[in-house]
Motif scaffolding. Structure first.
Motif, PDB file in Angstrom:
ATOM      1  N   ARG A 158       0.840  -1.198   0.000  1.00 50.87           N
ATOM      2  CA  ARG A 158       0.000   0.000   0.000  1.00 50.87           C
ATOM      3  C   ARG A 158       0.874   1.247   0.000  1.00 50.87           C
ATOM      4  O   ARG A 158       1.918   1.291   0.636  1.00 50.87           O
ATOM      5  CB  ARG A 158      -0.876   0.000   1.254  1.00 50.87           C
ATOM      6  CG  ARG A 158      -1.942   1.077   1.271  1.00 50.87           C
ATOM      7  CD  ARG A 158      -2.646   1.157   2.605  1.00 50.87           C
ATOM      8  NE  ARG A 158      -3.278  -0.051   3.049  1.00 50.87           N
ATOM      9  CZ  ARG A 158      -4.584  -0.297   2.920  1.00 50.87           C
ATOM     10  NH1 ARG A 158      -5.369   0.570   2.357  1.00 50.87           N
ATOM     11  NH2 ARG A 158      -5.089  -1.419   3.384  1.00 50.87           N
ATOM     12  N   ASP A 200      -6.359   8.707   6.199  1.00 51.26           N
ATOM     13  CA  ASP A 200      -7.092   7.687   5.462  1.00 51.26           C
ATOM     14  C   ASP A 200      -6.083   6.729   4.853  1.00 51.26           C
ATOM     15  O   ASP A 200      -5.038   7.147   4.366  1.00 51.26           O
ATOM     16  CB  ASP A 200      -7.917   8.312   4.337  1.00 51.26           C
ATOM     17  CG  ASP A 200      -9.100   9.111   4.861  1.00 51.26           C
ATOM     18  OD1 ASP A 200      -9.611   8.758   5.937  1.00 51.26           O
ATOM     19  OD2 ASP A 200      -9.496  10.076   4.184  1.00 51.26           O
ATOM     20  N   LYS A 201      -6.431   5.439   4.862  1.00 55.04           N
ATOM     21  CA  LYS A 201      -5.545   4.470   4.230  1.00 55.04           C
ATOM     22  C   LYS A 201      -5.705   4.588   2.715  1.00 55.04           C
ATOM     23  O   LYS A 201      -6.819   4.517   2.209  1.00 55.04           O
ATOM     24  CB  LYS A 201      -5.893   3.054   4.678  1.00 55.04           C
ATOM     25  CG  LYS A 201      -5.513   2.767   6.110  1.00 55.04           C
ATOM     26  CD  LYS A 201      -5.727   1.316   6.437  1.00 55.04           C
ATOM     27  CE  LYS A 201      -5.251   1.026   7.839  1.00 55.04           C
ATOM     28  NZ  LYS A 201      -5.420  -0.382   8.181  1.00 55.04           N
ATOM     29  N   GLN A 219      -5.984   3.728  -1.149  1.00 55.62           N
ATOM     30  CA  GLN A 219      -6.563   2.579  -1.830  1.00 55.62           C
ATOM     31  C   GLN A 219      -5.812   2.273  -3.109  1.00 55.62           C
ATOM     32  O   GLN A 219      -6.398   1.833  -4.089  1.00 55.62           O
ATOM     33  CB  GLN A 219      -8.042   2.830  -2.118  1.00 55.62           C
ATOM     34  CG  GLN A 219      -8.871   2.936  -0.864  1.00 55.62           C
ATOM     35  CD  GLN A 219     -10.299   3.299  -1.178  1.00 55.62           C
ATOM     36  OE1 GLN A 219     -10.565   4.181  -1.968  1.00 55.62           O
ATOM     37  NE2 GLN A 219     -11.222   2.595  -0.560  1.00 55.62           N
ATOM     38  N   THR A 228     -10.362  -1.939  -3.576  1.00 55.22           N
ATOM     39  CA  THR A 228     -11.446  -1.550  -2.679  1.00 55.22           C
ATOM     40  C   THR A 228     -10.906  -1.258  -1.285  1.00 55.22           C
ATOM     41  O   THR A 228      -9.835  -1.738  -0.904  1.00 55.22           O
ATOM     42  CB  THR A 228     -12.522  -2.646  -2.599  1.00 55.22           C
ATOM     43  OG1 THR A 228     -11.927  -3.842  -2.107  1.00 55.22           O
ATOM     44  CG2 THR A 228     -13.131  -2.925  -3.971  1.00 55.22           C
ATOM     45  N   SER A 229     -11.648  -0.482  -0.527  1.00 51.16           N
ATOM     46  CA  SER A 229     -11.160  -0.039   0.788  1.00 51.16           C
ATOM     47  C   SER A 229     -10.978  -1.185   1.790  1.00 51.16           C
ATOM     48  O   SER A 229     -10.144  -1.101   2.664  1.00 51.16           O
ATOM     49  CB  SER A 229     -12.086   1.019   1.374  1.00 51.16           C
ATOM     50  OG  SER A 229     -13.397   0.525   1.460  1.00 51.16           O
ATOM     51  N   TYR A 230     -11.752  -2.241   1.648  1.00 51.40           N
ATOM     52  CA  TYR A 230     -11.638  -3.368   2.589  1.00 51.40           C
ATOM     53  C   TYR A 230     -10.983  -4.584   1.935  1.00 51.40           C
ATOM     54  O   TYR A 230     -11.195  -5.710   2.349  1.00 51.40           O
ATOM     55  CB  TYR A 230     -13.015  -3.735   3.142  1.00 51.40           C
ATOM     56  CG  TYR A 230     -13.608  -2.606   3.941  1.00 51.40           C
ATOM     57  CD1 TYR A 230     -13.125  -2.303   5.201  1.00 51.40           C
ATOM     58  CD2 TYR A 230     -14.633  -1.819   3.417  1.00 51.40           C
ATOM     59  CE1 TYR A 230     -13.651  -1.251   5.939  1.00 51.40           C
ATOM     60  CE2 TYR A 230     -15.163  -0.763   4.152  1.00 51.40           C
ATOM     61  CZ  TYR A 230     -14.665  -0.491   5.400  1.00 51.40           C
ATOM     62  OH  TYR A 230     -15.186   0.541   6.125  1.00 51.40           O
ATOM     63  N   ALA A 231     -10.187  -4.344   0.904  1.00 51.44           N
ATOM     64  CA  ALA A 231      -9.566  -5.432   0.148  1.00 51.44           C
ATOM     65  C   ALA A 231      -8.466  -6.111   0.951  1.00 51.44           C
ATOM     66  O   ALA A 231      -7.642  -5.455   1.572  1.00 51.44           O
ATOM     67  CB  ALA A 231      -8.988  -4.899  -1.158  1.00 51.44           C
ATOM     68  N   ASP A 251      -6.094  -8.868   3.298  1.00 52.52           N
ATOM     69  CA  ASP A 251      -5.666  -8.956   4.691  1.00 52.52           C
ATOM     70  C   ASP A 251      -4.258  -8.392   4.792  1.00 52.52           C
ATOM     71  O   ASP A 251      -3.411  -8.666   3.950  1.00 52.52           O
ATOM     72  CB  ASP A 251      -5.673 -10.409   5.163  1.00 52.52           C
ATOM     73  CG  ASP A 251      -7.070 -11.002   5.147  1.00 52.52           C
ATOM     74  OD1 ASP A 251      -7.952 -10.414   5.796  1.00 52.52           O
ATOM     75  OD2 ASP A 251      -7.263 -12.038   4.484  1.00 52.52           O
ATOM     76  N   GLU A 252      -4.016  -7.611   5.844  1.00 51.76           N
ATOM     77  CA  GLU A 252      -2.708  -6.985   6.019  1.00 51.76           C
ATOM     78  C   GLU A 252      -1.803  -7.896   6.832  1.00 51.76           C
ATOM     79  O   GLU A 252      -2.215  -8.455   7.842  1.00 51.76           O
ATOM     80  CB  GLU A 252      -2.866  -5.637   6.724  1.00 51.76           C
ATOM     81  CG  GLU A 252      -1.594  -4.820   6.717  1.00 51.76           C
ATOM     82  CD  GLU A 252      -1.821  -3.410   7.223  1.00 51.76           C
ATOM     83  OE1 GLU A 252      -1.960  -2.507   6.387  1.00 51.76           O
ATOM     84  OE2 GLU A 252      -1.869  -3.237   8.450  1.00 51.76           O
ATOM     85  N   ASP A 272     -10.453  -8.178  -6.038  1.00 50.62           N
ATOM     86  CA  ASP A 272     -10.492  -6.973  -5.213  1.00 50.62           C
ATOM     87  C   ASP A 272      -9.825  -5.773  -5.894  1.00 50.62           C
ATOM     88  O   ASP A 272      -9.983  -4.652  -5.451  1.00 50.62           O
ATOM     89  CB  ASP A 272      -9.805  -7.222  -3.868  1.00 50.62           C
ATOM     90  CG  ASP A 272     -10.570  -8.193  -2.991  1.00 50.62           C
ATOM     91  OD1 ASP A 272     -11.809  -8.265  -3.136  1.00 50.62           O
ATOM     92  OD2 ASP A 272      -9.932  -8.885  -2.180  1.00 50.62           O
TER      93      ASP A 272
END
Length: 96
Positions: free
Chosen positions: A14, A33-34, A36, A68-71, A73-74, A90
């Protein structure tokens, strides 16, 4: 440590969040904001189709992508870098 995604998964780094606003106000970590978007670091072999053949992924290493914003796993790698592991579905677009 080398992270090798399986099937239709993609490893994305990211982009960094902006540190200041357009007006020059410094943002605290809680207000950022993270982003995208990010850079593709690794791709899997592709999705296995019903006929038994693999469908190659549309993205490749080095592509700058929007997702997408919730795409995904980190995950935090041993060297401290944070990456996202997500499905190709995603990813919304490749930025050219």
């Amino acid at each position: 440590m080398k992270l090798v995604p399986l099937n239709d998964r993609v490893v994305v780094e990211r982009e960094e969040a902006k540190q200041t606003t357009a007006g020059g106000i410094v943002l605290p970590d809680t207000a950022k904001d993270k982003p995208q978007q990010g850079i593709v670091l690794a791709v899997g072999e592709g999705r296995l189709a019903k006929d038994g053949k693999r469908r190659e992924l549309q993205v490749k290493i080095g592509d700058k992508v929007l997702f997408t914003s919730y795409a995904g796993d980190e995950f935090k790698l041993p060297e401290g870098k944070k990456v996202l592991l997500m499905r190709e579905d995603d990813i919304l677009a490749v930025v050219g």
